[in-house]
Design a protein around this motif. Structure first.
Motif, mmCIF file in Angstrom:
data_model
loop_
_atom_site.group_PDB
_atom_site.id
_atom_site.type_symbol
_atom_site.label_atom_id
_atom_site.label_comp_id
_atom_site.label_asym_id
_atom_site.label_seq_id
_atom_site.Cartn_x
_atom_site.Cartn_y
_atom_site.Cartn_z
ATOM 1 N N VAL A 29 0.709 -1.268 0.008
ATOM 2 C CA VAL A 29 -0.110 0.020 0.137
ATOM 3 C C VAL A 29 1.009 1.157 0.163
ATOM 4 N N ILE A 30 0.865 1.976 -0.896
ATOM 5 C CA ILE A 30 1.681 3.239 -1.172
ATOM 6 C C ILE A 30 1.201 4.615 -0.873
ATOM 7 N N ASP A 31 1.662 5.508 -0.205
ATOM 8 C CA ASP A 31 1.375 6.806 -0.342
ATOM 9 C C ASP A 31 2.482 7.713 -0.855
ATOM 10 N N GLN A 32 2.124 8.751 -1.724
ATOM 11 C CA GLN A 32 3.201 9.439 -2.289
ATOM 12 C C GLN A 32 3.351 10.955 -1.754
ATOM 13 N N CYS A 33 4.549 11.525 -1.545
ATOM 14 C CA CYS A 33 4.687 12.864 -1.382
ATOM 15 C C CYS A 33 5.808 13.361 -2.154
ATOM 16 N N HIS A 34 5.944 14.704 -2.701
ATOM 17 C CA HIS A 34 6.612 15.462 -3.350
ATOM 18 C C HIS A 34 7.443 16.476 -3.098
ATOM 19 N N ASP A 35 7.222 16.606 -1.404
ATOM 20 C CA ASP A 35 8.319 17.813 -0.890
ATOM 21 C C ASP A 35 8.537 17.300 0.517
ATOM 22 N N GLY A 36 9.580 18.160 1.224
ATOM 23 C CA GLY A 36 9.764 17.735 2.552
ATOM 24 C C GLY A 36 8.836 17.791 3.516
ATOM 25 N N GLU A 37 8.174 18.938 3.314
ATOM 26 C CA GLU A 37 7.017 19.407 4.590
ATOM 27 C C GLU A 37 5.911 18.514 4.383
ATOM 28 N N GLN A 38 5.562 18.223 3.136
ATOM 29 C CA GLN A 38 4.221 17.460 2.911
ATOM 30 C C GLN A 38 4.522 15.884 3.284
ATOM 31 N N GLY A 39 5.924 15.491 3.291
ATOM 32 C CA GLY A 39 6.334 14.105 3.481
ATOM 33 C C GLY A 39 6.272 14.006 5.177
ATOM 34 N N LEU A 40 7.009 14.996 5.642
ATOM 35 C CA LEU A 40 6.879 14.939 7.288
ATOM 36 C C LEU A 40 5.761 14.939 7.793
ATOM 37 N N LEU A 41 4.535 15.674 7.184
ATOM 38 C CA LEU A 41 3.408 15.826 7.857
ATOM 39 C C LEU A 41 2.754 14.445 7.599
ATOM 40 N N SER A 42 2.819 13.860 6.364
ATOM 41 C CA SER A 42 2.233 12.562 6.234
ATOM 42 C C SER A 42 2.970 11.380 7.278
ATOM 43 N N ALA A 43 4.137 11.395 7.378
ATOM 44 C CA ALA A 43 4.805 10.625 8.152
ATOM 45 C C ALA A 43 4.271 10.634 9.560
ATOM 46 N N LEU A 44 4.233 11.763 10.014
ATOM 47 C CA LEU A 44 3.480 11.890 11.420
ATOM 48 C C LEU A 44 2.100 11.612 11.705
ATOM 49 N N LYS A 45 1.328 11.883 10.665
ATOM 50 C CA LYS A 45 -0.290 11.538 10.759
ATOM 51 C C LYS A 45 -0.574 10.167 10.585
ATOM 52 N N LYS A 46 -0.079 9.461 9.745
ATOM 53 C CA LYS A 46 -0.251 7.856 9.674
ATOM 54 C C LYS A 46 0.732 7.175 10.001
ATOM 55 N N LYS A 47 0.117 5.968 10.155
ATOM 56 C CA LYS A 47 1.518 4.875 10.616
ATOM 57 C C LYS A 47 1.822 3.881 9.318
ATOM 58 N N PHE A 48 3.168 4.070 9.083
ATOM 59 C CA PHE A 48 3.785 3.557 7.866
ATOM 60 C C PHE A 48 4.682 2.420 8.539
ATOM 61 N N ASP A 49 5.157 1.139 7.614
ATOM 62 C CA ASP A 49 5.653 0.105 7.863
ATOM 63 C C ASP A 49 7.182 0.487 7.415
ATOM 64 N N LEU A 50 7.309 1.578 6.482
ATOM 65 C CA LEU A 50 8.693 1.919 5.987
ATOM 66 C C LEU A 50 8.355 3.252 5.151
ATOM 67 N N ILE A 51 9.577 3.982 5.194
ATOM 68 C CA ILE A 51 9.651 5.385 4.449
ATOM 69 C C ILE A 51 10.629 5.422 3.566
ATOM 70 N N LEU A 52 10.464 5.661 2.391
ATOM 71 C CA LEU A 52 11.861 6.131 1.191
ATOM 72 C C LEU A 52 11.775 7.287 1.203
ATOM 73 N N LEU A 53 12.908 7.841 1.735
ATOM 74 C CA LEU A 53 13.092 9.529 1.910
ATOM 75 C C LEU A 53 14.018 9.890 0.861
ATOM 76 N N ASP A 54 13.810 10.764 0.096
ATOM 77 C CA ASP A 54 14.981 11.417 -0.889
ATOM 78 C C ASP A 54 15.779 12.352 0.027
ATOM 79 N N VAL A 55 16.957 12.698 -0.342
ATOM 80 C CA VAL A 55 17.590 13.611 0.428
ATOM 81 C C VAL A 55 17.337 15.023 -0.134
ATOM 82 N N LEU A 56 17.804 15.437 -1.380
ATOM 83 C CA LEU A 56 17.548 16.545 -1.857
ATOM 84 C C LEU A 56 15.941 17.012 -2.179
#
Length: 229
Positions: A29-56
């Motif tokens: 099951v996949i959720d997609q985000c395209h910037d850091g702030e959106q990714g952080l909010l999503s990671a804190l809001k939902k429970k994930f089993d794994l996060i693939l996180l770009d650096v730049l």
């Protein structure tokens, strides 16, 4: 059958969609985000089993996302970056990354690494027939909730750091070799050029000391391994 929930935080739309399509085809099951702030909010809001996180990332880079995330969330994180410099890998592990994959990468290697991270987490949590709580001279570890405290002072560790400390603590006063810890905690073979374990040990030691534990309780036995006393 349980389907692992993975968050992809990647600003390259083509790569983001490519990864999402691949992982969905494998049953995730996949959720997609395209910037850091959106990714952080999503990671804190939902429970994930794994996060693939770009650096730049735009708005907030991956290291900043990870640093903020690790204050309250211990979801396994695989950093993905176009730069493969050692200093960058060290920074990622220092902030709490569980794995690091440089671009460009082979999709089969990505799938293998994802499998290892998820299997490592599930295998550790599934051992319900083993000891659930360790209490050693003021240190308390709860395997089920991955909770840690030293004289009731909470300590936040990543899943890998927790497993590493548990392995050392359950073998109190025994020297555990690097090869053994690589195999039982990191699920990979030991290489003298790989500093992953050293980075995790350093991070665990730092957090224990910050909680008030004497630094000599987790020691490096040069040429042999590590020992928790």
């Amino acid at each position: 059958m349980y389907a692992a929930h993975i968050l992809i935080v990647e600003d390259d739309n083509v790569l983001n969609d490519q990864l999402a399509e691949l992982l969905r085809s494998k049953g995730f099951v996949i959720d997609q985000c395209h910037d850091g702030e959106q990714g952080l909010l999503s990671a804190l809001k939902k429970k994930f089993d794994l996060i693939l996180l770009d650096v730049l990332l735009p708005s907030l880079n991956g290291f900043s996302v990870l640093k903020t995330l690790r204050k309250t969330c211990q979801t396994p994180v695989m950093m993905i970056t176009a730069c493969g410099a050692e200093q960058e890998r060290i920074e990622g592990y220092t902030e709490g990354a569980d794995d690091y994959l440089p671009k460009p990468f082979n999709l089969m290697e990505l799938m293998l690494r994802i499998d290892v991270l998820l299997r490592r987490t599930y295998k550790f949590n599934a051992k319900s027939n083993q000891q659930r709580v360790l209490q050693l001279d003021g240190l308390s570890l709860d395997r089920i909730h991955q909770g840690i405290a030293y004289h009731e002072q909470p300590i936040i560790l990543t899943p890998i750091q927790f497993r590493l400390l548990w392995r050392l603590a359950e073998s109190q006063n025994q020297v555990l070799s690097k090869a053994y810890l690589y195999q039982t905690v990191l699920d990979k073979s030991f290489s003298q050029y790989d500093r992953t374990l050293d980075m995790h040990i350093s991070r665990v030691r730092k957090k224990l000391v910050e909680a008030g534990m004497p630094i000599e309780r987790l020691v490096t036995v040069h040429g042999k391994g590590y020992c928790f006393s």
